[in-house]
Motif scaffolding. Structure first.
Motif, PDB file in Angstrom:
ATOM      1  N   SER A   7      28.982  12.161  12.714  1.00 59.33           N
ATOM      2  CA  SER A   7      30.039  12.730  11.835  1.00 59.33           C
ATOM      3  C   SER A   7      31.353  11.857  11.945  1.00 59.33           C
ATOM      4  O   SER A   7      31.916  11.682  10.744  1.00 59.33           O
ATOM      5  CB  SER A   7      30.567  14.036  12.624  1.00 59.33           C
ATOM      6  OG  SER A   7      29.374  14.945  12.691  1.00 59.33           O
ATOM      7  N   ASN A 252      34.919  16.512   8.741  1.00 60.01           N
ATOM      8  CA  ASN A 252      33.876  16.523   9.316  1.00 60.01           C
ATOM      9  C   ASN A 252      33.621  16.981  10.835  1.00 60.01           C
ATOM     10  O   ASN A 252      32.722  18.068  11.056  1.00 60.01           O
ATOM     11  CB  ASN A 252      32.821  15.099   9.509  1.00 60.01           C
ATOM     12  CG  ASN A 252      32.589  14.604   8.322  1.00 60.01           C
ATOM     13  OD1 ASN A 252      32.426  15.604   7.580  1.00 60.01           O
ATOM     14  ND2 ASN A 252      32.097  13.391   8.429  1.00 60.01           N
ATOM     15  N   GLY A 255      34.207  21.017  10.574  1.00 53.27           N
ATOM     16  CA  GLY A 255      33.142  21.441  10.030  1.00 53.27           C
ATOM     17  C   GLY A 255      31.928  21.432  11.190  1.00 53.27           C
ATOM     18  O   GLY A 255      31.315  22.564  11.367  1.00 53.27           O
ATOM     19  N   MET A 256      32.019  20.408  11.946  1.00 49.37           N
ATOM     20  CA  MET A 256      30.912  20.597  13.177  1.00 49.37           C
ATOM     21  C   MET A 256      31.315  21.398  14.229  1.00 49.37           C
ATOM     22  O   MET A 256      30.294  22.126  14.550  1.00 49.37           O
ATOM     23  CB  MET A 256      30.818  18.875  13.670  1.00 49.37           C
ATOM     24  CG  MET A 256      29.692  18.675  14.757  1.00 49.37           C
ATOM     25  SD  MET A 256      28.018  18.960  14.059  1.00 49.37           S
ATOM     26  CE  MET A 256      27.658  17.519  13.294  1.00 49.37           C
TER      27      MET A 256
ATOM     28  N   ASP B 233      30.801  14.521   1.119  1.00 49.01           N
ATOM     29  CA  ASP B 233      30.148  14.119   2.297  1.00 49.01           C
ATOM     30  C   ASP B 233      29.591  15.397   2.907  1.00 49.01           C
ATOM     31  O   ASP B 233      30.140  16.434   3.264  1.00 49.01           O
ATOM     32  CB  ASP B 233      30.974  13.569   3.311  1.00 49.01           C
ATOM     33  CG  ASP B 233      30.654  13.184   4.565  1.00 49.01           C
ATOM     34  OD1 ASP B 233      29.466  13.061   4.847  1.00 49.01           O
ATOM     35  OD2 ASP B 233      31.303  12.624   5.539  1.00 49.01           O
ATOM     36  N   THR B 235      27.333  15.133   5.569  1.00 46.47           N
ATOM     37  CA  THR B 235      26.676  14.759   6.969  1.00 46.47           C
ATOM     38  C   THR B 235      26.492  15.829   7.861  1.00 46.47           C
ATOM     39  O   THR B 235      25.500  16.101   8.514  1.00 46.47           O
ATOM     40  CB  THR B 235      27.442  13.291   7.479  1.00 46.47           C
ATOM     41  OG1 THR B 235      27.461  12.589   6.534  1.00 46.47           O
ATOM     42  CG2 THR B 235      26.468  12.776   8.590  1.00 46.47           C
ATOM     43  N   VAL B 236      27.506  16.371   8.131  1.00 43.81           N
ATOM     44  CA  VAL B 236      27.670  17.510   9.107  1.00 43.81           C
ATOM     45  C   VAL B 236      26.630  18.620   8.871  1.00 43.81           C
ATOM     46  O   VAL B 236      25.739  19.066   9.617  1.00 43.81           O
ATOM     47  CB  VAL B 236      29.071  18.229   9.183  1.00 43.81           C
ATOM     48  CG1 VAL B 236      29.019  19.320  10.174  1.00 43.81           C
ATOM     49  CG2 VAL B 236      30.195  17.027   9.709  1.00 43.81           C
ATOM     50  N   GLN B 237      26.567  19.099   7.446  1.00 42.78           N
ATOM     51  CA  GLN B 237      25.790  20.169   6.983  1.00 42.78           C
ATOM     52  C   GLN B 237      24.188  19.679   7.165  1.00 42.78           C
ATOM     53  O   GLN B 237      23.334  20.335   7.720  1.00 42.78           O
ATOM     54  CB  GLN B 237      25.683  20.495   5.673  1.00 42.78           C
ATOM     55  CG  GLN B 237      27.194  21.418   5.332  1.00 42.78           C
ATOM     56  CD  GLN B 237      28.224  20.366   4.860  1.00 42.78           C
ATOM     57  OE1 GLN B 237      28.348  19.355   5.372  1.00 42.78           O
ATOM     58  NE2 GLN B 237      29.276  21.017   4.316  1.00 42.78           N
ATOM     59  N   GLN B 239      23.144  17.521   9.267  1.00 43.13           N
ATOM     60  CA  GLN B 239      22.765  17.129  10.884  1.00 43.13           C
ATOM     61  C   GLN B 239      22.439  18.760  11.434  1.00 43.13           C
ATOM     62  O   GLN B 239      21.571  18.943  12.159  1.00 43.13           O
ATOM     63  CB  GLN B 239      23.874  16.721  11.467  1.00 43.13           C
ATOM     64  CG  GLN B 239      23.933  15.198  11.261  1.00 43.13           C
ATOM     65  CD  GLN B 239      25.077  14.556  12.268  1.00 43.13           C
ATOM     66  OE1 GLN B 239      24.616  14.041  13.239  1.00 43.13           O
ATOM     67  NE2 GLN B 239      26.300  14.763  11.755  1.00 43.13           N
ATOM     68  N   LYS B 240      23.393  19.581  10.788  1.00 43.50           N
ATOM     69  CA  LYS B 240      23.025  21.117  11.686  1.00 43.50           C
ATOM     70  C   LYS B 240      21.779  21.634  11.161  1.00 43.50           C
ATOM     71  O   LYS B 240      21.139  22.157  11.716  1.00 43.50           O
ATOM     72  CB  LYS B 240      24.252  22.056  10.986  1.00 43.50           C
ATOM     73  CG  LYS B 240      25.492  21.531  11.708  1.00 43.50           C
ATOM     74  CD  LYS B 240      26.546  22.819  11.541  1.00 43.50           C
ATOM     75  CE  LYS B 240      27.578  22.503  12.584  1.00 43.50           C
ATOM     76  NZ  LYS B 240      28.619  23.696  12.716  1.00 43.50           N
TER      77      LYS B 240
END
Lengths: 291, 413
Positions: A7, A252, A255-256, B233, B235-237, B239-240
Motif C-alpha cells: 500500500s 491507501n 482505505g486499508m 489507485d 492496490t488496497v482494494q 489486496q483485500k
C-alpha cells in the motif's frame, strides 16, 4: 505486513503523479501569482500528442515523448502570448478566469481533434515486475518516483542557483522594479509558461497508463495535484511533492486499515484540519508585514 | 394626456381582438380534427405525417463520449425508418437537447420539450442524475417516456407512462448471484463495488439474490469492497480481494474504474474469474482494458442484455456507416438504437390511436422480440424492461479480444 508495504509503495507512486502535476502549477504561481486552472487540460492535450505520435504515426516511444515535449514548448509559448500576455494589466482574478476559459478551449479542441474515446497508452518502463518478499514492485513506479524527485531538485536548483531563477524571483516580487533592473519580464513569463507546459506534458504522459488517454484523463489528478500544492504550500517546490506523497499514502493506509467507504471523507477531513492549523500549508511561510 | 389614454385603449382593443381570434383559431383546428371523421384527437407533437419526439443526452464536454454515439445510434434508426416511409405513413422528427449530464439542465430540457416544443414523447433520456431529477415532471404531465439511458431502479415504479428498457442494477445484481451459484459454482465471492448509486444498487441486488437463493454465506462482509469512480489507485482494494481467496470476483463499476482495477490486478498478479456489469459489455471498453491487462482480461466475464452478432448488428452497422460514419459503433450506439426500436414498436402497435393514453395502452401489452434485445415486454403495472440476460466471456481470437456468449439468456425467477 506485505499488504502494508504494498500500500505504501502504491501510495508513493500515485502521490508522485499528483506531485508531478502540481509542479507546473507551482512554477506559474511563483512567477506571476496566477493559478493556472487549465494545467490539467494542457497536460491532457500534450499526452494526446504523444499518444498520436506513438500509436498513430508509429514513432518509437522515446521519440513520441520528445515530440510531445517539443509540442509543449510551442503550446506554452502560444498560450502565454495569445491568452495571458494581452491581459498583463488585468487583475489576478481576471487572469485566473482566463485560465478557466482555457479549460473550455483546450478541452473542446481536444474533443474535436482527438475524439471522445479512451485509449490505453503504454508505460514508460515496460520491464518485468520485481517481487521482494511478497511485495510487488513495478519498475515503472520506481521511474515515476525518481523522475518526480529529479524534476523537483532541478526546479529547486534553477530557482535558487541560476540567473533565470533570480529573474523569476525578482519578477514575482515586483514586476516594475524587475523591469528597471533590466530583467526581461515578458521573457520570464513566457519561459515559466513554457517550462510549466513541459512539466504538464511529462506528467500527462506518465499518468496516461494509469488513467488512459482521454479528454477526461486529468480530472481527478489535477484536482488532487492542486490539493497537494495547497497542503505542501505553494511557496516551495518540495512542498507539493511532500503534499502529493502524503495524499497518495494516506489514501491507501486509511482505505486499508480504517474504511474504504469513508476514506475520502477521512483523508480530506484530516487535510482540512491541517490547513486550519497551518493555513499556508505544511512548508508555507507566513509573511508578516512590519508596521 | 387624453391622447395617450386613447392610444392605450386602442392598443388594448387590438390586443384583445388578436387574443379572441387566436382562441377561435385554436378551436377551429380542434374542430377540423374532429370533422376529419377520425374520431381521434391526436396528442401534441402528432400531425398527419409527422411524429415529433425529443431526447436529452450529454453531447458536449468530457462525457460526450457516452452521449454522442448514443444519440447517433438513435437518430440512425429513425433515419432508416423515415427513409423507408416512416411509421404508418408518419415520419419521425427527433429533437435533441444537450444537458451536459447535469440534472438542472436535464429538468430544463424536459420542460422545454414538453411545453415549448410540444413533443409527443420523450425517448431515451440519458444519465441517471438527470433522469431522476426530471422524473416528477414526466410523471405529473403523463407524457410517455420510453427508454432511459440509466439503470435507476426507481424508474420501474415511477408510473404507467414510464417505459424503462435497460435492466436496472438491482435486478442485474440479483441475476449475478444466480450465475455466481449456477454457472461459476462459487462458494465464496468478493464484490468490488463503485461507491455510488451504480455500485451500491448492484451490491444490494446481489445480496437480495443470495438471500432468495438461501446462499447469503457466499458473500462475507469483508468481501464487500468499495472503490471510488474516479480513483486511480486500486492496490488496497485488490489486496483485500486477494486476501479473501474467492472463487469469483464481481466488479460492479463503470468502464474507467473497472479498467483501472484490471490493470492493478495484472500488476499484482491476481488470477481469478471475474464478472462485471452489462455497462462494460462494450468493444471499446474491451479494446482499452485489454491493452493494460492482456492476461487478466481473459478471466473477465460480462453480463449482457443484447443479443449481438454479425447478423443482428447488420442494420445498425449499415445505418451508422451511412449517417454517422465518423462516430464509433459501441454499446452506447446500440443502446440508442434500441431506444429507437422500442419507441417505434409502440407506435406501430398503437396504430392511429396516437394519444398518450392510446400509446401507453399499446405499450402495456408490448412483447417486442425483433430487436437487438431478446425481449422487451410490459404489462399494466409491470415496468421491468429487459429481464433476460446472459453471461459472455472474453476470449482471444486471432490476437484480438472479443466477447463470446457462454450461457443462455436467463431470468431471475
Amino acid at each position: 505486513m506485505n499488504m502494508f508495504f504494498q500500500s505504501i509503495m502504491a501510495g508513493l507512486e500515485t502521490g508522485s503523479l499528483y506531485a508531478l502535476a502540481a509542479l507546473g502549477l507551482v512554477l506559474i504561481f511563483r512567477t506571476s501569482d496566477v493559478i493556472n486552472f487549465a494545467q490539467g487540460e494542457m497536460a491532457m492535450f500534450s499526452a494526446f500528442i504523444a499518444f498520436k505520435l506513438f500509436d498513430g504515426m508509429k514513432l518509437p516511444y522515446p521519440l513520441a515523448f520528445l515530440g510531445a515535449i517539443v509540442f509543449a514548448i510551442l503550446f506554452g509559448f502560444i498560450v502565454e502570448r495569445v491568452f495571458i500576455r494581452p491581459a498583463s494589466k488585468a487583475s489576478l482574478v481576471s487572469k485566473m478566469i482566463i485560465t478557466l476559459g482555457l479549460i473550455m478551449i483546450v478541452g473542446g479542441l481536444a474533443n474535436a481533434l482527438f475524439g471522445i474515446d479512451s485509449h490505453y497508452f503504454r508505460k514508460a518502463i515496460v520491464a518485468d515486475n520485481m517481487n521482494i518478499k511478497g511485495v510487488v514492485i513495478q519498475p515503472n513506479a520506481i521511474f515515476i518516483i525518481a523522475i518526480t524527485f529529479f524534476i523537483m531538485a532541478g526546479l529547486f536548483y534553477m530557482i535558487n542557483k541560476t540567473k533565470m531563477g533570480i529573474a523569476i524571483r525578482a519578477t514575482a516580487q515586483d514586476e516594475n522594479t524587475a523591469k528597471m533592473m533590466g530583467i526581461p519580464v515578458s521573457k520570464v513569463y513566457s519561459m515559466s509558461w513554457i517550462i510549466a507546459t513541459i512539466l504538464g506534458a511529462i506528467a500527462g504522459i506518465l499518468i496516461a497508463p494509469t488513467t488512459n488517454v482521454s479528454t477526461a484523463m486529468m480530472g481527478e489528478v489535477h484536482l488532487k495535484s492542486f490539493i497537494a500544492a495547497v497542503l505542501g504550500g505553494f511557496g516551495s517546490f518540495y512542498g507539493p511533492v511532500v503534499g502529493g506523497l502524503i495524499i497518495g499514502v494516506l489514501d491507501n493506509l486509511v482505505g486499508m486499515y480504517i474504511s474504504l467507504t469513508w476514506k475520502t471523507v477521512i483523508v480530506y477531513g484530516l487535510l482540512i484540519l491541517t490547513l486550519i492549523i497551518k493555513p499556508t500549508g505544511i512548508f508555507g511561510k507566513t509573511h508578516r508585514k512590519k508596521v | 394626456m387624453l391622447k395617450n389614454l386613447k392610444k392605450r385603449k386602442s392598443i388594448l382593443l387590438v390586443l384583445s381582438l388578436l387574443l379572441t381570434l387566436s382562441l377561435l383559431a385554436c378551436n377551429q383546428e380542434a374542430a377540423v380534427n374532429n370533422e376529419a371523421g377520425d374520431k381521434v384527437e391526436y396528442a401534441q407533437g402528432i400531425t398527419e405525417d409527422t411524429i415529433k419526439i425529443g431526447t436529452i443526452a450529454v453531447q458536449s464536454g468530457v462525457l460526450s463520449f457516452i452521449g454522442t454515439p448514443y444519440v447517433a445510434g438513435m437518430e440512425s434508426y429513425f433515419n432508416m425508418i423515415n427513409e423507408n416511409g416512416g411509421v404508418n405513413g408518419r415520419k419521425i422528427e427527433l429533437l435533441k437537447k444537450d444537458d451536459e449530464f447535469k440534472p438542472d439542465k436535464a429538468v430544463a430540457a424536459v420542460e422545454s420539450l414538453i411545453y415549448d416544443d410540444e413533443v409527443f414523447a420523450i425517448v431515451g433520456q440519458l444519465g441517471t442524475p438527470g433522469v431522476v431529477a426530471a422524473q416528477d415532471i414526466v410523471k405529473e404531465k403523463g407524457i410517455p417516456s420510453v427508454y432511459f439511458g440509466s439503470g435507476a431502479v426507481s424508474l420501474t415504479k415511477a408510473g404507467e407512462n414510464f417505459f424503462p428498457v435497460q435492466p436496472n442494477y438491482v435486478y442485474e445484481g440479483k441475476l449475478m448471484s444466480k450465475y455466481a451459484f449456477e454457472e461459476f459454482k462459487a462458494d465464496k465471492v468478493v464484490v468490488m463495488y463503485q461507491n455510488d448509486d451504480v455500485g451500491r444498487d448492484g451490491l444490494e441486488g446481489f445480496k437480495d439474490g443470495l438471500k432468495e437463493l438461501d446462499k447469503s454465506s457466499m458473500l462475507p462482509s469483508e468481501g464487500e469492497i468499495a472503490f471510488g469512480a474516479s480513483d486511480t489507485d486500486f492496490t488496497v482494494q485488490i489486496q483485500k480481494a486477494k486476501e479473501q481467496d474467492p472463487d469469483l470476483i464481481i466488479i460492479y463499476g463503470l468502464g474507467g474504474a473497472t479498467s483501472g482495477i484490471l490493470k492493478g490486478m495484472e500488476g499484482l498478479g491476481v488470477n481469478k474469474p471475474m464478472l462485471t456489469t452489462y455497462s462494460n459489455a462494450d468493444a471499446s471498453f474491451l479494446k482499452m482494458a485489454s491493452k493494460g491487462a492482456p492476461n487478466v482480461i481473459e478471466n473477465l466475464n460480462v453480463m449482457g442484455w443484447l443479443e449481438v452478432n454479425g447478423e443482428s448488428l447488420k442494420p445498425l452497422n449499415e445505418a451508422m456507416k451511412k449517417y454517422y460514419p465518423d462516430v464509433p459503433v459501441n454499446a452506447y450506439t446500440m443502446a440508442g438504437w434500441v431506444a429507437g426500436e422500442t419507441f417505434v414498436a409502440g407506435v406501430k402497435k398503437a396504430g392511429d390511436n396516437l394519444t398518450w393514453d392510446g400509446y401507453i395502452k399499446a405499450m402495456n401489452n408490448l412483447k417486442f422480440t425483433e430487436g437487438l434485445a431478446p425481449e422487451i415486454s410490459y404489462e399494466p403495472g409491470v415496468r421491468q424492461g429487459v429481464t433476460k440476460m446472459a453471461v459472455s466471456k472474453v476470449v482471444k481470437n486471432n490476437g484480438q479480444y472479443e466477447f463470446k456468449v457462454k450461457t443462455a439468456f436467463k431470468e431471475f425467477e
